[in-house]
Design a protein around this motif. Structure first.
Motif, PDB file in Angstrom:
ATOM      1  N   GLN A 216       1.031  -1.034   0.019  1.00  0.00           N
ATOM      2  CA  GLN A 216      -0.187  -0.172   0.037  1.00  0.00           C
ATOM      3  C   GLN A 216       0.942   1.291   0.024  1.00  0.00           C
ATOM      4  OE1 GLN A 216      -3.609  -0.460   2.405  1.00  0.00           O
ATOM      5  NE2 GLN A 216      -3.789   1.571   2.968  1.00  0.00           N
ATOM      6  N   GLU A 217       0.267   2.259  -0.507  1.00  0.00           N
ATOM      7  CA  GLU A 217       1.051   3.927  -0.577  1.00  0.00           C
ATOM      8  C   GLU A 217       0.125   4.387   0.331  1.00  0.00           C
ATOM      9  OE1 GLU A 217       1.501   5.243  -4.404  1.00  0.00           O
ATOM     10  OE2 GLU A 217       1.942   7.356  -3.653  1.00  0.00           O
ATOM     11  N   VAL A 218       0.764   5.186   1.377  1.00  0.00           N
ATOM     12  CA  VAL A 218       0.109   5.840   2.291  1.00  0.00           C
ATOM     13  C   VAL A 218       0.691   7.351   2.330  1.00  0.00           C
ATOM     14  CG1 VAL A 218      -0.151   6.269   5.133  1.00  0.00           C
ATOM     15  CG2 VAL A 218       0.173   3.948   4.128  1.00  0.00           C
ATOM     16  N   GLN A 219      -0.413   8.285   1.922  1.00  0.00           N
ATOM     17  CA  GLN A 219      -0.074   9.480   2.016  1.00  0.00           C
ATOM     18  C   GLN A 219      -0.420  10.141   3.204  1.00  0.00           C
ATOM     19  OE1 GLN A 219       0.222  11.325  -0.940  1.00  0.00           O
ATOM     20  NE2 GLN A 219       0.858  13.063   0.358  1.00  0.00           N
ATOM     21  N   LEU A 220       0.676  10.819   3.980  1.00  0.00           N
ATOM     22  CA  LEU A 220       0.773  11.408   5.221  1.00  0.00           C
ATOM     23  C   LEU A 220       0.503  12.909   5.228  1.00  0.00           C
ATOM     24  CD1 LEU A 220       4.129   9.919   6.471  1.00  0.00           C
ATOM     25  CD2 LEU A 220       2.014   9.028   6.848  1.00  0.00           C
ATOM     26  N   ASN A 221      -0.802  13.088   6.096  1.00  0.00           N
ATOM     27  CA  ASN A 221      -1.422  14.465   6.166  1.00  0.00           C
ATOM     28  C   ASN A 221      -0.733  15.102   7.468  1.00  0.00           C
ATOM     29  OD1 ASN A 221      -2.462  14.962   3.541  1.00  0.00           O
ATOM     30  ND2 ASN A 221      -3.977  13.479   4.112  1.00  0.00           N
ATOM     31  N   LEU A 222       0.538  15.265   7.554  1.00  0.00           N
ATOM     32  CA  LEU A 222       1.027  15.656   8.847  1.00  0.00           C
ATOM     33  C   LEU A 222       1.575  17.139   8.506  1.00  0.00           C
ATOM     34  CD1 LEU A 222       2.723  12.720  10.331  1.00  0.00           C
ATOM     35  CD2 LEU A 222       1.008  13.763  11.323  1.00  0.00           C
ATOM     36  N   PRO A 223       1.663  18.170   9.570  1.00  0.00           N
ATOM     37  CA  PRO A 223       2.225  19.143   9.447  1.00  0.00           C
ATOM     38  C   PRO A 223       3.637  19.196   8.904  1.00  0.00           C
ATOM     39  CG  PRO A 223       1.916  19.199  11.584  1.00  0.00           C
ATOM     40  CD  PRO A 223       1.253  17.935  10.899  1.00  0.00           C
ATOM     41  N   PRO A 224       4.022  20.077   8.111  1.00  0.00           N
ATOM     42  CA  PRO A 224       5.429  20.007   7.362  1.00  0.00           C
ATOM     43  C   PRO A 224       6.439  20.269   8.488  1.00  0.00           C
ATOM     44  CG  PRO A 224       4.156  22.017   6.534  1.00  0.00           C
ATOM     45  CD  PRO A 224       3.309  21.319   7.277  1.00  0.00           C
ATOM     46  N   GLU A 225       6.279  21.185   9.258  1.00  0.00           N
ATOM     47  CA  GLU A 225       7.134  21.519  10.556  1.00  0.00           C
ATOM     48  C   GLU A 225       7.052  20.611  11.524  1.00  0.00           C
ATOM     49  OE1 GLU A 225       9.198  23.970  10.989  1.00  0.00           O
ATOM     50  OE2 GLU A 225       9.183  24.599   9.076  1.00  0.00           O
ATOM     51  N   ARG A 226       7.988  19.550  11.655  1.00  0.00           N
ATOM     52  CA  ARG A 226       7.841  18.475  12.662  1.00  0.00           C
ATOM     53  C   ARG A 226       9.123  18.668  13.541  1.00  0.00           C
ATOM     54  NH1 ARG A 226       6.524  13.772   8.327  1.00  0.00           N
ATOM     55  NH2 ARG A 226       5.078  14.866   6.999  1.00  0.00           N
ATOM     56  N   THR A 227       8.376  18.488  14.823  1.00  0.00           N
ATOM     57  CA  THR A 227       9.431  18.481  15.970  1.00  0.00           C
ATOM     58  C   THR A 227       9.146  17.096  16.749  1.00  0.00           C
ATOM     59  OG1 THR A 227       7.777  19.974  17.415  1.00  0.00           O
ATOM     60  CG2 THR A 227       9.539  20.833  16.047  1.00  0.00           C
ATOM     61  N   TYR A 228       9.862  17.070  17.796  1.00  0.00           N
ATOM     62  CA  TYR A 228       9.424  15.977  18.680  1.00  0.00           C
ATOM     63  C   TYR A 228       8.122  15.859  19.163  1.00  0.00           C
ATOM     64  CZ  TYR A 228      10.232  18.704  22.902  1.00  0.00           C
ATOM     65  OH  TYR A 228       9.803  19.547  24.064  1.00  0.00           O
ATOM     66  N   THR A 229       7.418  17.097  19.197  1.00  0.00           N
ATOM     67  CA  THR A 229       5.900  16.975  19.511  1.00  0.00           C
ATOM     68  C   THR A 229       4.898  16.514  18.491  1.00  0.00           C
ATOM     69  OG1 THR A 229       5.625  19.336  18.961  1.00  0.00           O
ATOM     70  CG2 THR A 229       6.078  19.038  21.408  1.00  0.00           C
ATOM     71  N   THR A 230       5.309  16.381  17.430  1.00  0.00           N
ATOM     72  CA  THR A 230       4.703  15.753  16.316  1.00  0.00           C
ATOM     73  C   THR A 230       4.148  14.337  16.739  1.00  0.00           C
ATOM     74  OG1 THR A 230       5.806  17.290  14.692  1.00  0.00           O
ATOM     75  CG2 THR A 230       4.769  15.590  13.717  1.00  0.00           C
ATOM     76  N   ARG A 231       5.138  13.548  17.429  1.00  0.00           N
ATOM     77  CA  ARG A 231       5.002  12.412  17.565  1.00  0.00           C
ATOM     78  C   ARG A 231       4.054  12.076  18.775  1.00  0.00           C
ATOM     79  NH1 ARG A 231      10.887  12.162  17.321  1.00  0.00           N
ATOM     80  NH2 ARG A 231      11.577  10.501  15.892  1.00  0.00           N
ATOM     81  N   ARG A 232       3.556  13.030  19.251  1.00  0.00           N
ATOM     82  CA  ARG A 232       2.477  12.989  20.258  1.00  0.00           C
ATOM     83  C   ARG A 232       0.974  13.181  19.679  1.00  0.00           C
ATOM     84  NH1 ARG A 232       5.752  16.505  24.714  1.00  0.00           N
ATOM     85  NH2 ARG A 232       7.152  15.153  25.074  1.00  0.00           N
ATOM     86  N   GLN A 233       0.987  13.720  18.533  1.00  0.00           N
ATOM     87  CA  GLN A 233      -0.193  13.975  17.854  1.00  0.00           C
ATOM     88  C   GLN A 233      -1.032  12.946  17.582  1.00  0.00           C
ATOM     89  OE1 GLN A 233      -0.045  16.581  14.361  1.00  0.00           O
ATOM     90  NE2 GLN A 233       1.256  18.132  15.383  1.00  0.00           N
ATOM     91  N   PRO A 234      -2.316  12.895  17.682  1.00  0.00           N
ATOM     92  CA  PRO A 234      -3.191  11.727  17.601  1.00  0.00           C
ATOM     93  C   PRO A 234      -2.973  11.120  16.108  1.00  0.00           C
ATOM     94  CG  PRO A 234      -4.409  13.770  18.047  1.00  0.00           C
ATOM     95  CD  PRO A 234      -3.138  14.054  18.213  1.00  0.00           C
TER      96      PRO A 234
END
Lengths: 256, 280
Positions: A216-234
């Motif tokens: 499968q190909e998975v498109q990620l819709n995460l903010p472009p600015e990623r920090t260690y807090t990104t990992r905590r996003q739902p």
């Protein structure tokens, strides 16, 4: 830059006979994208990257970069290996400039480019150090600088942080993202670390194992600015779970 | 099985095992020893054999000269200029033969290690010839080249070239494949991989191979001189035997040992100067 693979197959001949390693791989990377291919061991992901790098030839199918078929290795597809592949007898600066030297770039331009990319990876003060004096993370940064110094169309990375400890790995991931944003380099990275893939890339190819094929190909819709807090996003967690589930489910066996 | 003593059921436990590894200084594995102990042992390594030698001479053992007599013999030979002439002659032969072998073995060894084709071409014949003891070539060499300097130089050449080649070939196998592949992905061409990656990577091993095989050269130069020569360290030993001058034989053996040691140290110095990346 446009990298595309068309129906890639790769067989290896073993004592047991023909072994299908890669099956019908179709993927693409566009200019400035950061794409990951995730797979368990045995998914042939390293083989896939080696095919794109031109270090091995596919059994069938083709790889095109900007409309030109890949027939062998070349500097326009820079590669960073998992093991540290620095030249032990060269200083850091000589390592970074070696690709340019091989390509016959004039010395003045070379040293200018070396200084530039040493600055990019934050190792300017280590220009005269030798590889054995560097830590694992620093060695990989030199290897990245060396690949980037040739200004490749795409950077291929084969589990570049696989040998690093957890803390260094996290630092290097943030470093790589920052570097990607600043340089706008296209990156295709393979890893078995799902979290790493979700954290770094914009798009993920999930590979099955034995034979390796794209599940499968998975498109990620995460903010472009990623920090260690990104990992905590739902939704970060959501993507991670989704890919984990994909890797766990066995594809229906081929009736062939 | 040995009979168990009924009153010592715990003997296994108390025999040191339960206490783990006993502390030691002398027997530590892969660890350094304190410098004073090291220098004491180094001195002992030289002085003990000399002491034993002196003791044997003192006991009046047959054909064993006193160390002082040996020193006197060397001083006399040096004053006559014989020692210098012999040393120079032997060094010249070793130098020529070994240099010839080195110049040929480095490129062949690298080529054999790099290209499976060259290896298939050369390895079988080298594998056979290297087991032919080079002194066995002496009769033929005398027939082909006459009894002269050339025969001695070729003998040393034959005796070292094949070992050099095989050791250098083996070193190339230890160049990491990833390093070669990384070079390709940097735009490197095949000849660049050969000359700019493989060759510099094996230079420390080449120097090491030379260092090891130099000893064989010293063996052979003495063998060659025993057969025929006007001067040389081996020749002088043979002449001394005729007059039972064991003091001269002892002296020349020591000179041979010291020269070999000096050459060994010279190669180690080269390694430290030019391949610092490969030294510890």
């Amino acid at each position: 830059m446009h990298l595309e693979t068309f129906n890639l197959y790769k067989h290896f001949t073993t004592r047991q006979g023909q072994l299908l390693v890669l099956k019908d791989i179709n993927l693409h990377v566009e200019t400035g994208q950061f794409v990951c291919a995730v797979g368990a061991s045995g998914s042939g992901k390293t083989t896939l990257l080696r095919l794109i790098a031109g270090l091995e030839m596919p059994t069938s199918g083709k790889i095109m970069v900007d409309g030109k078929p890949v027939l062998g290795p070349g500097a326009e597809r820079g590669m960073v290996f998992q093991s540290y592949t620095l030249y032990p007898w060269m200083s850091v600066a000589k390592n970074v400039g070696f690709g340019l030297k091989l390509q016959g770039v004039a010395k003045s331009l070379r040293s200018q480019r070396v200084a530039e990319y040493l600055d990019v990876v934050g190792l300017s003060q280590f220009a005269n150090a030798y590889p054995r004096e560097l830590s694992g993370g620093m060695k990989q940064r030199v290897a990245i600088a060396r690949a980037l110094a040739s200004q490749p169309k795409i950077l291929l990375m084969d589990e570049p942080f696989g040998a690093l400890d957890v803390q260094t790995k996290a630092t290097m991931q943030e470093f790589l993202l920052d570097l990607w944003r600043r340089t706008g380099t296209s990156i295709l990275m393979i890893t078995h670390d799902v979290e790493e893939a979700v954290f770094l890339s914009q798009r993920i190819y999930v590979l099955t194992a034995r034979p390796g094929s794209i599940q499968q190909e998975v498109q990620l819709n995460l903010p472009p600015e990623r920090t260690y807090t990104t990992r905590r996003q739902p939704n970060f967690q959501h993507y991670q779970d989704e890919i984990m589930d994909l890797l766990r489910t066995k594809p229906s066996p081929d009736i062939a | 099985m040995a009979p168990q003593h009924p009153q010592a059921p715990t003997s296994l436990k108390t025999r040191g095992r339960s206490r783990g590894i006993m502390p030691t200084v002398f027997w530590r594995i892969a660890e350094d020893i304190p410098p004073h102990l090291k220098w004491f042992l180094v001195a002992l390594s030289i002085l003990l054999p000399i002491g034993l030698w002196w003791f044997l001479a003192f006991q009046g053992a047959k054909f064993i000269p006193f160390p002082g007599e040996v020193w006197q013999a060397l001083v006399t030979l040096q004053k006559q200029g014989v020692l210098q002439k012999d040393t120079l002659a032997s060094c010249f032969r070793v130098g020529c033969g070994f240099l010839l072998a080195a110049l040929l073995s480095a490129p062949i060894g690298i080529a054999m290690g790099t290209f499976a084709s060259i290896r298939a071409l050369c390895e079988p014949i080298i594998g056979i010839v290297r087991y032919m003891p080079s002194p066995a070539f002496i009769p033929l060499l005398i027939l082909y080249f006459d009894i002269g300097e050339l025969t001695k130089i070729i003998l040393i050449f034959i005796g070292t070239v094949f070992f050099n080649v095989l050791m250098i070939m083996d070193a190339v196998k230890f160049v990491p494949k990833e390093l070669i592949e990384a070079t390709y992905t940097l735009g490197g061409l095949r000849h660049q991989v050969l000359f700019q990656v493989i060759t510099p990577h094996v230079i420390p091993n080449i120097l090491d191979a030379f260092r090891v095989n130099m000893a064989a050269s010293w063996n052979l130069v003495v063998v060659a001189e025993l057969v025929n020569a006007n001067e040389g360290l081996g020749k002088r030993i043979e002449l001394a035997q005729r007059t039972l001058s064991t003091d001269k034989i002892f002296g020349y053996l020591i000179v041979l040992g010291l020269l070999g040691l000096a050459i060994d140290l010279f190669f180690q110095l080269l390694l430290r100067l030019f391949c610092r990346w490969a030294v510890d």
